[in-house]
Design a protein around this motif. Structure first.
Motif, PDB file in Angstrom:
ATOM      1  N   ILE A  32       0.922  -0.811  -0.134  1.00 23.72           N
ATOM      2  CA  ILE A  32       0.052   0.185  -0.050  1.00 23.72           C
ATOM      3  C   ILE A  32       0.932   1.154   0.074  1.00 23.72           C
ATOM      4  O   ILE A  32       1.440   1.603   0.694  1.00 23.72           O
ATOM      5  CB  ILE A  32      -1.062  -0.091   1.052  1.00 23.72           C
ATOM      6  N   VAL A  33       0.430   2.241  -1.239  1.00 23.54           N
ATOM      7  CA  VAL A  33       1.567   2.836  -1.428  1.00 23.54           C
ATOM      8  C   VAL A  33       0.600   4.311  -1.515  1.00 23.54           C
ATOM      9  O   VAL A  33      -0.847   4.663  -1.735  1.00 23.54           O
ATOM     10  CB  VAL A  33       2.807   3.293  -2.476  1.00 23.54           C
ATOM     11  N   GLU A  34       1.496   6.092  -0.437  1.00 25.45           N
ATOM     12  CA  GLU A  34       0.794   6.686  -1.039  1.00 25.45           C
ATOM     13  C   GLU A  34       0.854   7.605  -2.141  1.00 25.45           C
ATOM     14  O   GLU A  34       1.975   7.844  -2.654  1.00 25.45           O
ATOM     15  CB  GLU A  34       1.522   7.393   0.124  1.00 25.45           C
ATOM     16  N   THR A  35       0.871   7.631  -3.033  1.00 23.49           N
ATOM     17  CA  THR A  35       0.099   8.398  -4.543  1.00 23.49           C
ATOM     18  C   THR A  35      -0.516   9.927  -4.162  1.00 23.49           C
ATOM     19  O   THR A  35      -1.215  10.003  -3.257  1.00 23.49           O
ATOM     20  CB  THR A  35       0.059   7.851  -5.523  1.00 23.49           C
ATOM     21  N   ALA A  36       0.165  10.654  -5.262  1.00 24.53           N
ATOM     22  CA  ALA A  36      -1.284  11.631  -5.571  1.00 24.53           C
ATOM     23  C   ALA A  36      -2.140  11.700  -5.288  1.00 24.53           C
ATOM     24  O   ALA A  36      -2.985  12.595  -5.200  1.00 24.53           O
ATOM     25  CB  ALA A  36      -0.435  12.800  -6.997  1.00 24.53           C
ATOM     26  N   ARG A  37      -2.687  10.535  -5.987  1.00 27.85           N
ATOM     27  CA  ARG A  37      -4.041  10.186  -6.356  1.00 27.85           C
ATOM     28  C   ARG A  37      -4.573   9.733  -4.433  1.00 27.85           C
ATOM     29  O   ARG A  37      -6.179   9.444  -4.621  1.00 27.85           O
ATOM     30  CB  ARG A  37      -4.141   9.119  -6.701  1.00 27.85           C
ATOM     31  N   MET A  39      -4.374   7.179  -1.521  1.00 29.44           N
ATOM     32  CA  MET A  39      -3.401   5.654  -1.021  1.00 29.44           C
ATOM     33  C   MET A  39      -4.193   4.333  -2.515  1.00 29.44           C
ATOM     34  O   MET A  39      -5.327   3.963  -2.491  1.00 29.44           O
ATOM     35  CB  MET A  39      -4.119   4.613  -0.106  1.00 29.44           C
ATOM     36  N   GLU A  40      -2.970   3.957  -2.141  1.00 32.19           N
ATOM     37  CA  GLU A  40      -3.607   2.923  -3.656  1.00 32.19           C
ATOM     38  C   GLU A  40      -2.330   1.305  -3.041  1.00 32.19           C
ATOM     39  O   GLU A  40      -1.687   1.458  -2.447  1.00 32.19           O
ATOM     40  CB  GLU A  40      -2.265   3.679  -4.862  1.00 32.19           C
ATOM     41  N   PHE A  41      -2.787   0.254  -4.252  1.00 36.09           N
ATOM     42  CA  PHE A  41      -2.737  -0.926  -3.596  1.00 36.09           C
ATOM     43  C   PHE A  41      -1.667  -1.317  -5.499  1.00 36.09           C
ATOM     44  O   PHE A  41      -1.977  -1.768  -6.082  1.00 36.09           O
ATOM     45  CB  PHE A  41      -4.049  -1.528  -3.822  1.00 36.09           C
ATOM     46  N   GLY A  42      -0.601  -1.110  -5.003  1.00 35.37           N
ATOM     47  CA  GLY A  42       0.521  -2.140  -5.945  1.00 35.37           C
ATOM     48  C   GLY A  42       1.141  -3.172  -5.438  1.00 35.37           C
ATOM     49  O   GLY A  42       1.088  -4.007  -4.908  1.00 35.37           O
ATOM     50  N   THR A  43       2.447  -3.261  -6.580  1.00 32.49           N
ATOM     51  CA  THR A  43       2.987  -4.833  -6.653  1.00 32.49           C
ATOM     52  C   THR A  43       4.535  -4.476  -6.189  1.00 32.49           C
ATOM     53  O   THR A  43       4.491  -3.462  -7.739  1.00 32.49           O
ATOM     54  CB  THR A  43       2.309  -5.618  -7.499  1.00 32.49           C
ATOM     55  N   VAL A  44       4.960  -4.764  -5.985  1.00 29.47           N
ATOM     56  CA  VAL A  44       6.684  -4.535  -5.930  1.00 29.47           C
ATOM     57  C   VAL A  44       7.327  -5.324  -7.293  1.00 29.47           C
ATOM     58  O   VAL A  44       7.122  -6.701  -7.085  1.00 29.47           O
ATOM     59  CB  VAL A  44       6.959  -4.781  -4.289  1.00 29.47           C
ATOM     60  N   THR A  45       8.116  -4.817  -7.961  1.00 27.34           N
ATOM     61  CA  THR A  45       9.087  -5.523  -9.354  1.00 27.34           C
ATOM     62  C   THR A  45       9.621  -4.802  -9.114  1.00 27.34           C
ATOM     63  O   THR A  45      11.152  -5.447 -10.286  1.00 27.34           O
ATOM     64  CB  THR A  45       8.214  -4.326 -10.556  1.00 27.34           C
ATOM     65  N   MET A  46      10.678  -3.917  -8.600  1.00 30.39           N
ATOM     66  CA  MET A  46      12.382  -3.516  -8.341  1.00 30.39           C
ATOM     67  C   MET A  46      12.398  -3.573  -6.667  1.00 30.39           C
ATOM     68  O   MET A  46      11.832  -2.737  -6.431  1.00 30.39           O
ATOM     69  CB  MET A  46      12.524  -2.686  -9.341  1.00 30.39           C
ATOM     70  N   ASP A  47      13.446  -4.906  -6.093  1.00 27.74           N
ATOM     71  CA  ASP A  47      13.499  -5.073  -5.009  1.00 27.74           C
ATOM     72  C   ASP A  47      13.754  -3.505  -4.447  1.00 27.74           C
ATOM     73  O   ASP A  47      14.834  -2.411  -6.417  1.00 27.74           O
ATOM     74  CB  ASP A  47      15.084  -6.160  -4.991  1.00 27.74           C
ATOM     75  N   ILE A  48      14.519  -3.223  -3.331  1.00 31.32           N
ATOM     76  CA  ILE A  48      15.317  -1.845  -2.975  1.00 31.32           C
ATOM     77  C   ILE A  48      16.355  -2.158  -3.429  1.00 31.32           C
ATOM     78  O   ILE A  48      17.606  -2.825  -3.843  1.00 31.32           O
ATOM     79  CB  ILE A  48      15.582  -2.080  -1.352  1.00 31.32           C
ATOM     80  N   THR A  49      16.593  -1.368  -4.195  1.00 26.74           N
ATOM     81  CA  THR A  49      17.792  -0.362  -5.384  1.00 26.74           C
ATOM     82  C   THR A  49      18.525   1.409  -4.518  1.00 26.74           C
ATOM     83  O   THR A  49      17.998   2.417  -4.733  1.00 26.74           O
ATOM     84  CB  THR A  49      17.668  -0.524  -6.467  1.00 26.74           C
ATOM     85  N   LYS A  62       6.191   7.405   0.294  1.00 25.58           N
ATOM     86  CA  LYS A  62       6.667   6.610   0.656  1.00 25.58           C
ATOM     87  C   LYS A  62       5.791   4.636   1.234  1.00 25.58           C
ATOM     88  O   LYS A  62       4.381   5.189   0.397  1.00 25.58           O
ATOM     89  CB  LYS A  62       6.682   6.466   2.421  1.00 25.58           C
ATOM     90  N   ILE A  63       6.323   3.949   1.060  1.00 23.98           N
ATOM     91  CA  ILE A  63       5.499   2.629   0.848  1.00 23.98           C
ATOM     92  C   ILE A  63       4.819   2.727   2.585  1.00 23.98           C
ATOM     93  O   ILE A  63       5.930   2.497   3.520  1.00 23.98           O
ATOM     94  CB  ILE A  63       5.987   1.415   0.708  1.00 23.98           C
ATOM     95  N   VAL A  64       3.143   2.994   2.231  1.00 26.41           N
ATOM     96  CA  VAL A  64       2.941   2.649   3.889  1.00 26.41           C
ATOM     97  C   VAL A  64       2.639   1.015   4.319  1.00 26.41           C
ATOM     98  O   VAL A  64       3.208   1.140   5.774  1.00 26.41           O
ATOM     99  CB  VAL A  64       1.302   2.801   3.630  1.00 26.41           C
ATOM    100  N   ARG A  65       2.780   0.640   4.009  1.00 26.40           N
ATOM    101  CA  ARG A  65       2.928  -0.500   4.239  1.00 26.40           C
ATOM    102  C   ARG A  65       3.067  -2.509   3.501  1.00 26.40           C
ATOM    103  O   ARG A  65       2.523  -1.893   2.572  1.00 26.40           O
ATOM    104  CB  ARG A  65       1.527  -0.821   5.154  1.00 26.40           C
ATOM    105  N   ILE A  66       3.560  -2.828   3.775  1.00 25.01           N
ATOM    106  CA  ILE A  66       3.241  -4.806   2.989  1.00 25.01           C
ATOM    107  C   ILE A  66       1.544  -4.566   2.842  1.00 25.01           C
ATOM    108  O   ILE A  66       1.269  -5.041   4.044  1.00 25.01           O
ATOM    109  CB  ILE A  66       3.814  -5.509   3.364  1.00 25.01           C
TER     110      ILE A  66
END
Length: 313
Positions: A32-37, A39-49, A62-66
């Motif tokens: 769950i992430v915070e966006t301009a629109r 709170m949104e539900f998304g999928t992590v496609t790139m590891d922390i880099t 920020k990513i709010v939570r898993i």
């Protein structure tokens, strides 16, 4: 350097960078992430880099939570509500007599906003429609006009190759495609053969263009004069992949005019077609490379109209 994780909201959507904070997220996690629109539900496609500060747009959200089980249920419920929302919106569109085609609808994860996507030939005054929809859904309403490429990306389909559309299955961004790419690859300029189901030039014309452009270096153009082991000849066809050239030989040496150029008279060419490897010929009219060659030469008027429609922005 900035510490980021890549998050995608749709199967073939863009990847956005978010600040993972203290969360140990990895590719495949739903978050769950915070966006301009909102709170949104998304999928992590790139590891922390760690990436350069120049590669991000600060400040990062920020990513709010898993996502937990409750979040997954909420996301599934939002997806289920899409069909009903589209039906209600279509009724309102018909009521106001608006010339627009509804394509898709999205609920933000926290149900603070609902976004309707549509296509239309021109601008649409949907102010009254928004008021009606706000009264029905009791939340913020956004209507977003999209193009035919975006429509195909959202709806999906099967391309002429028999596979799922690239834009719907994996292609995140549309890259510029030009009619010249089809010409370089010796493809027919028939619009029905080089256009996708969206009615625009196929995205896959771009995939091999760089290779064809590389192979094209040093190759003569159709109509160009070249020197072959058997004499002077005129190019009638080229095969970039095989690096071969098909020519018709001049039956006699053409008289030279001023500036050592052939005089304007009827060409006498052999009826037979001869094929040579690129290394077996020598170019005479190399200056043609620097001229603007009309790629539409020989295209009839009706086909030209279709091509103009095809490459329309």
């Amino acid at each position: 350097m900035a510490r980021v994780a890549g998050v995608r909201f749709k199967t073939a959507g863009k990847v956005y960078y978010f600040d993972p904070a203290d969360l140990n997220v990895k590719a495949g996690d739903n978050v769950i992430v915070e966006t301009a629109r909102g709170m949104e539900f998304g999928t992590v496609t790139m590891d922390i880099t760690d990436i350069s500060e120049d590669g991000i747009v600060a400040p990062l959200k920020k990513i709010v939570r898993i996502a937990n089980e409750k979040d997954h249920k909420q996301h599934i419920e939002n997806v289920k509500k899409k069909e009903k929302a589209l039906k209600l919106c279509q009724e309102k569109v018909d009521k106001h007599g608006l010339v627009m085609k509804l394509i898709d609808v999205e609920y933000t994860f926290d149900n603070s906003k609902i976004v309707f996507y549509f296509t239309a030939d021109g601008r649409v005054d949907f102010r009254e429609l928004v008021k009606d929809l706000a009264g029905v859904f009791k939340m913020r309403i956004e209507l977003r006009q999209i193009g035919v490429r975006d429509e195909a990306k959202m709806l999906g389909g099967i391309g002429s190759c028999g596979r799922a559309l690239c834009c719907h299955s994996w292609l995140a961004d549309f890259e510029p495609v030009s009619i010249k790419m089809a010409k370089v690859q010796n493809l027919s300029l028939n619009p029905t053969k080089i256009s996708g189901i969206c009615g625009r030039l196929m995205c896959c014309l771009k995939y091999e263009n760089d290779i064809y452009m590389e192979f094209r270096k040093g190759m003569p153009d159709v109509g160009e004069r070249v020197k072959t082991p058997d004499g002077l000849a005129k190019v009638v066809d080229t095969n970039l992949l095989e690096r071969t050239v098909k020519v018709r030989l001049y039956l006699d040496e053409k008289p030279k005019g001023k500036n050592n150029e052939p005089e304007d008279q009827e060409e006498k060419l052999s009826s037979e077609i001869y094929m040579y490897k690129k290394d077996e010929i020598r170019r005479i009219d190399k200056h043609r490379e620097n001229k603007n060659i009309n790629i539409f030469e020989g295209v009839d008027a009706d086909t030209m109209k279709e091509i103009e429609k095809l490459i329309k922005d």
